[in-house]
Write a protein that holds these residues in place. Structure first.
Motif, PDB file in Angstrom:
ATOM      1  N   ARG A   1      10.116 -32.702 -65.080  1.00  0.00           N
ATOM      2  CA  ARG A   1       9.572 -32.301 -64.285  1.00  0.00           C
ATOM      3  C   ARG A   1       7.899 -32.118 -65.171  1.00  0.00           C
ATOM      4  NH1 ARG A   1      10.247 -28.479 -59.549  1.00  0.00           N
ATOM      5  NH2 ARG A   1      12.612 -28.367 -59.752  1.00  0.00           N
TER       6      ARG A   1
ATOM      7  N   ALA B   1       2.695 -32.802 -64.092  1.00  0.00           N
ATOM      8  CA  ALA B   1       1.785 -31.919 -63.156  1.00  0.00           C
ATOM      9  C   ALA B   1       1.047 -33.298 -63.467  1.00  0.00           C
ATOM     10  CB  ALA B   1       1.154 -31.118 -63.024  1.00  0.00           C
TER      11      ALA B   1
ATOM     12  N   SER C   1      -2.631 -34.879 -61.345  1.00  0.00           N
ATOM     13  CA  SER C   1      -3.991 -34.716 -60.288  1.00  0.00           C
ATOM     14  C   SER C   1      -4.619 -35.772 -60.150  1.00  0.00           C
ATOM     15  CB  SER C   1      -4.912 -33.216 -60.682  1.00  0.00           C
ATOM     16  OG  SER C   1      -5.813 -34.243 -61.794  1.00  0.00           O
TER      17      SER C   1
ATOM     18  N   GLU D   1      11.466 -38.528 -57.095  1.00  0.00           N
ATOM     19  CA  GLU D   1      10.853 -37.455 -56.110  1.00  0.00           C
ATOM     20  C   GLU D   1       8.887 -37.290 -57.040  1.00  0.00           C
ATOM     21  OE1 GLU D   1      12.405 -34.536 -54.071  1.00  0.00           O
ATOM     22  OE2 GLU D   1      13.795 -33.988 -55.896  1.00  0.00           O
ATOM     23  N   ILE D   2       7.918 -37.627 -56.097  1.00  0.00           N
ATOM     24  CA  ILE D   2       6.663 -36.912 -55.541  1.00  0.00           C
ATOM     25  C   ILE D   2       6.269 -36.473 -55.092  1.00  0.00           C
ATOM     26  CG2 ILE D   2       4.678 -38.413 -55.850  1.00  0.00           C
ATOM     27  CD1 ILE D   2       4.546 -40.582 -57.028  1.00  0.00           C
ATOM     28  N   ASP D   3       5.920 -35.179 -55.441  1.00  0.00           N
ATOM     29  CA  ASP D   3       5.530 -34.035 -54.569  1.00  0.00           C
ATOM     30  C   ASP D   3       7.239 -33.501 -53.375  1.00  0.00           C
ATOM     31  OD1 ASP D   3       2.990 -33.722 -55.508  1.00  0.00           O
ATOM     32  OD2 ASP D   3       2.225 -34.679 -54.006  1.00  0.00           O
TER      33      ASP D   3
ATOM     34  N   LYS E   1       8.812 -35.718 -52.329  1.00  0.00           N
ATOM     35  CA  LYS E   1       9.778 -36.845 -51.297  1.00  0.00           C
ATOM     36  C   LYS E   1      10.186 -37.978 -52.211  1.00  0.00           C
ATOM     37  CE  LYS E   1       8.165 -40.287 -48.167  1.00  0.00           C
ATOM     38  NZ  LYS E   1       5.763 -40.061 -47.600  1.00  0.00           N
TER      39      LYS E   1
ATOM     40  N   LEU F   1      -2.684 -41.850 -52.554  1.00  0.00           N
ATOM     41  CA  LEU F   1      -2.826 -39.727 -53.745  1.00  0.00           C
ATOM     42  C   LEU F   1      -3.486 -39.116 -52.580  1.00  0.00           C
ATOM     43  CD1 LEU F   1      -1.273 -40.358 -56.860  1.00  0.00           C
ATOM     44  CD2 LEU F   1       0.290 -39.738 -55.179  1.00  0.00           C
TER      45      LEU F   1
ATOM     46  N   HIS G   1      -0.367 -32.757 -58.473  1.00  0.00           N
ATOM     47  CA  HIS G   1       1.048 -33.355 -57.682  1.00  0.00           C
ATOM     48  C   HIS G   1       1.905 -32.842 -59.025  1.00  0.00           C
ATOM     49  CE1 HIS G   1      -1.002 -36.005 -54.559  1.00  0.00           C
ATOM     50  NE2 HIS G   1      -2.285 -35.965 -55.099  1.00  0.00           N
ATOM     51  N   GLU G   2       3.381 -33.221 -58.170  1.00  0.00           N
ATOM     52  CA  GLU G   2       4.450 -33.485 -59.705  1.00  0.00           C
ATOM     53  C   GLU G   2       4.951 -34.410 -59.532  1.00  0.00           C
ATOM     54  OE1 GLU G   2       6.885 -29.525 -60.298  1.00  0.00           O
ATOM     55  OE2 GLU G   2       8.098 -30.818 -58.164  1.00  0.00           O
TER      56      GLU G   2
END
Length: 533
Positions: free
Chosen positions: A288, A290, A292, A318-320, A322, A347, A352-353
């Motif tokens: 993961r 993080a 922004s 995945e992003i966030d 999804k 975005l 965000h992750e």
């Protein structure tokens, strides 16, 4: 056999000895199991940086200290020959990690790479200026080394770690001696007998026989070596040459602007995240990160590369939270591949992750996340061909500028094209040491005059294989008076020089639409010759 067949070859190192019966996936698993999982460091590694015991100053010191290295025995075979080495740029493959039994494989690998980068793409337009050769020397061991340890090979190619990125050389003095031993060596290419991604540009261009990546790496590294340019991708350290500007007001490719009236206009672009983790993935813990976003851009893109993953169902990206809809390149196998996933929306502002989750336990120890990057874009252009000013972000987040978005192979490894600024630089670099005239023939005539014929470089109307770009030669002839043009022979490759004349002059100009600025008149030849009879 390549790096995966030789990493753990010797039992005295306390590691298993692999045999040909091992599957590639099994070997990959053992190979990458040796990689320590390092904490995230933004921009920690760029693709081909010189590090560890391999550094530019160390290479130069070795070359200076080992001047008397003997050249290895070479069996040289022509691959593509377009003219005499005295008036062509010669590129030669020197095989490393090919045993005597693998000689045929070396010549096949060299020919495959040559064909790939010259057949209708990359170097096709400048091919008449180039010759390609292959020089074989048998290595005692097959493949390339890893962990900073070369095998017993001619030039000592090795990887600094086990990651699929840079491939370095331990014996530059032997490579230099090999190059000096033949007239067919202007740009030596060290070809490693290894089926995976890796390479290097500079004094010696390095690539591998990787079916999926060898040609991509080769054309990129030759861009460094021949044109003398730095990177265009983000996260590097060297940005220089005709494809790089330190500010929007110091651009050297103004002649290639698609919309000159709007320049200088830096395209809106942002890189909120980049990392080179080179980390093994596992099913118990997702990777993961993080980041922004200011939320002020129109679209965004995820770029990442993985190796050791052969099925789309093996990895969730995945992003966030999804699923980004990633699908594996079905032909790349366990080799590394760089993926670009574009999104037409912005975005949102805030945190965000990005997350990578391995779903297949069977490939733990082989599935590796190499790099990841998020880019945001402002106004939407047809960026495929647009030449303007685009920001590039270095490993230290320093901004320089490049000519195109993703067109150039100096930025995008899967591209087969240079941007216009780089192809112009390629022409000028290759033409600089050459003469537009291959040969001058003089034939005495019965009346005392002399018929002179020029053999020009096979460009423009003399190309054997026409290209899609406008080209032309302009030829002017001068008699005894070097200021008087013999108009009747203008643009002819032959002229009749009057009897009693002791010398004559020729001015040849080559023009191609791919070169708009030739400050040093590299594409011009003015010469006077004596009558030989």
């Amino acid at each position: 056999m390549g790096v995966l067949d030789h990493i753990f070859r010797t039992s005295q190192r306390g590691m298993p000895i692999f045999t040909h019966s091992n599957s590639t996936m099994s070997i990959m698993k053992h190979l990458l199991a040796a990689v320590a999982v390092a904490p995230l460091a933004l921009g920690q590694f760029c693709e081909h940086q010189w590090e560890g015991t391999f550094a530019a100053e160390n290479v130069e010191k070795r070359l200076q200290a080992r001047q008397n290295a003997a050249a290895p025995p070479l069996e040289i075979v022509p691959l593509i020959v377009n003219g005499p080495s005295s008036n062509r740029v010669d590129l030669i493959f020197f095989g490393d990690g090919y045993t005597e039994e693998e000689k045929d494989k070396f010549f096949e690998d060299a020919m495959t790479l040559t064909t790939n980068i010259t057949s209708g793409q990359t170097f096709a337009d400048v091919l008449p200026l180039m010759n390609f050769w292959a020089g074989f020397s048998a290595s005692a061991e097959s493949g390339v080394g890893v962990g900073g340890q070369p095998l017993d090979t001619v030039y000592g190619l090795y990887r600094d770690g086990t990651e699929l990125r840079g491939v370095y050389y331990d014996k530059p003095e032997v490579a230099r001696a090999a190059c000096d031993s033949t007239d067919a060596c202007d740009y030596p290419i060290l070809l490693g007998n290894d089926p995976f991604y890796g390479g290097l540009g500079g004094t010696f261009t390095v690539t591998t026989s990787s079916p999926g990546n060898g040609a991509s790496v080769l054309r990129h590294e030759l861009g460094h070596s021949i044109i003398g340019v730095g990177e265009e991708y983000d996260g590097g350290t060297v940005y220089r040459g005709v494809n790089s500007a330190q500010s929007p007001n110091s651009v050297s490719w103004k002649q290639w602007y698609t919309d000159p009236a709007s320049e200088p206009n830096v395209q809106r672009n942002n890189m909120p995240f980049q990392a080179y983790p080179w980390t093994l993935l596992n099913t118990t813990r997702s990777w993961r990160a993080a980041f922004s976003s200011a939320g002020t851009y129109d679209t965004h893109m995820l770029q990442f590369s993985v190796s050791g993953v052969t099925q789309s169902s093996d990895l969730l990206v995945e992003i966030d939270g999804k699923d980004v809809g990633w699908e594996v390149n079905p032909v790349i196998g366990v080799d590394r591949w760089i993926y670009n996933i574009k999104f037409d929306d912005a975005l949102s502002p805030g945190a965000h992750e990005l997350k990578f989750t391995l779903l297949n336990e069977e490939i733990e120890g082989s599935a590796q996340l190499c790099n990841a990057e998020i880019l945001e874009y402002g106004e939407v252009y047809d960026f495929d061909e647009f030449h303007g000013i685009f920001p590039t972000f270095s490993a230290s987040n320093r901004t320089t500028y490049r000519p195109t978005n993703d067109k150039c192979l100096m930025r995008t490894m899967q591209s087969v094209d240079f941007c216009d600024a780089c192809i112009e630089g390629l022409w000028l670099s290759l033409m600089n040491p050459l003469s537009l005239i291959d040969n001058v023939t003089q034939v005495a005539q019965p009346d005392g005059s002399t018929n002179v014929t020029l053999d020009l470089l096979p460009l423009a109307q003399f190309r054997q294989v026409p290209n899609n770009h406008a080209e032309t030669y302009t030829i002017l002839w001068y008699g005894a008076d070097e200021d008087v043009v013999l108009d009747e022979f203008t643009n002819s490759t032959s002229a009749l020089i009057d009897s009693g004349t002791t010398d004559f002059g020729v001015e040849v100009r080559f023009w191609t639409e791919q070169v708009r600025v030739d400050r040093n008149e590299v594409l011009v030849l003015k010469e006077r010759y004596e009558i030989e009879n």
